[in-house]
Design an enzyme around this catalytic site. Structure first.
Site, short mmCIF file in Angstrom:
data_model
loop_
_atom_site.label_atom_id
_atom_site.label_comp_id
_atom_site.label_asym_id
_atom_site.label_seq_id
_atom_site.Cartn_x
_atom_site.Cartn_y
_atom_site.Cartn_z
N ALA A 41 0.87 -1.16 0.15
CA ALA A 41 0.05 0.01 -0.06
C ALA A 41 0.82 1.31 -0.02
O ALA A 41 1.93 1.24 0.66
CB ALA A 41 -0.93 -0.03 0.95
N THR A 42 0.55 2.38 -0.69
CA THR A 42 1.20 3.49 -0.81
C THR A 42 1.39 4.15 0.52
O THR A 42 2.61 4.68 0.62
CB THR A 42 0.85 4.38 -1.80
OG1 THR A 42 0.49 3.84 -3.14
CG2 THR A 42 1.40 5.84 -2.14
N GLY A 43 0.50 4.24 1.41
CA GLY A 43 0.58 4.84 2.36
C GLY A 43 1.39 4.14 3.58
O GLY A 43 2.21 4.64 4.27
N MET A 45 3.83 2.24 2.45
CA MET A 45 5.42 2.54 1.68
C MET A 45 5.95 4.06 2.26
O MET A 45 7.05 3.87 2.76
CB MET A 45 5.20 2.55 0.32
CG MET A 45 6.48 2.63 -0.54
SD MET A 45 6.28 3.45 -1.97
CE MET A 45 5.56 5.05 -1.88
N GLY A 47 5.45 5.34 5.22
CA GLY A 47 5.48 5.04 6.19
C GLY A 47 6.90 4.42 6.84
O GLY A 47 7.82 5.09 7.56
N GLU A 50 9.39 7.02 6.29
CA GLU A 50 9.85 7.73 7.46
C GLU A 50 10.56 6.93 8.50
O GLU A 50 11.56 7.71 9.01
CB GLU A 50 8.44 7.97 8.09
CG GLU A 50 7.37 9.20 7.50
CD GLU A 50 6.30 9.33 8.53
OE1 GLU A 50 6.72 10.34 9.23
OE2 GLU A 50 5.33 9.07 8.41
N GLY A 70 7.48 12.94 11.84
CA GLY A 70 7.40 13.20 10.51
C GLY A 70 6.42 14.36 10.29
O GLY A 70 5.12 14.47 11.11
N HIS A 77 4.85 6.63 -6.18
CA HIS A 77 4.69 5.19 -5.92
C HIS A 77 5.00 4.76 -7.48
O HIS A 77 3.92 4.83 -8.32
CB HIS A 77 3.33 4.47 -5.45
CG HIS A 77 3.74 3.48 -4.74
ND1 HIS A 77 2.72 2.79 -3.92
CD2 HIS A 77 4.31 2.30 -5.02
CE1 HIS A 77 3.02 1.62 -3.61
NE2 HIS A 77 4.04 1.13 -4.16
#
Length: 144
Positions: A41-43, A45, A47, A50, A70, A77
């Site tokens: 998942a992009t979210g 990724m 994280g 970070e 952050g 992506h």
């Protein structure tokens, strides 16, 4: 922050993608997401990017009293990644402005470059931050 951390500081970190990072797993409470492809998942990724920056600078901080949070993420992506693949993340600290740290970060899976972008972190005093958070939660009637 120790003086040794300067712009130009570079790092590399590896991370194996777990099943919980896949779109259908991460967002299992959202019906359309359960039918999405089982890819990173992009979210999640973002994280991980970070976390790579945090891992890199943590030895330079007066941990745990001095920490970083952050404040900005901007990543493309570029390629799909399945669970079990290992990411190779490379980053560079490009700017220090007071308590703000700016990084350029890229990552590759076993075959492709999957992301590139910018991440910013803010150095915070742990005690002061949690005091303000408790005050906010109290005003909202929330327990933390």
């Amino acid at each position: 922050m120790q003086a040794a951390l300067q712009p130009g500081f570079a790092f590399e970190w590896t991370y194996q993608v777990p099943r919980k990072a896949l779109v259908p797993e991460l967002y299992d409470d959202i019906a359309p997401c359960r039918e999405m492809p089982a890819v990173l998942a992009t979210g999640y990724m973002a994280g991980i990017m970070e976390c790579a920056c945090l891992q890199a600078i943590q030895p330079y901080l007066d941990w745990p009293q001095e920490q970083s949070l952050g404040t900005l993420i901007s990543f493309s992506h570029l390629a799909a990644t399945p669970a079990g693949d290992t990411l190779r993340i490379q980053g560079r600290l490009v700017e220090i402005d007071g308590r703000r740290l700016k990084f350029e970060v890229e990552a590759w899976d076993g075959l492709d470059k999957i992301t590139e972008g910018v991440h910013e972190r803010m150095l915070v005093d742990n005690t002061r931050f949690h005091t303000k958070l408790r005050e906010k939660a109290d005003k909202l009637g929330l327990a933390i």
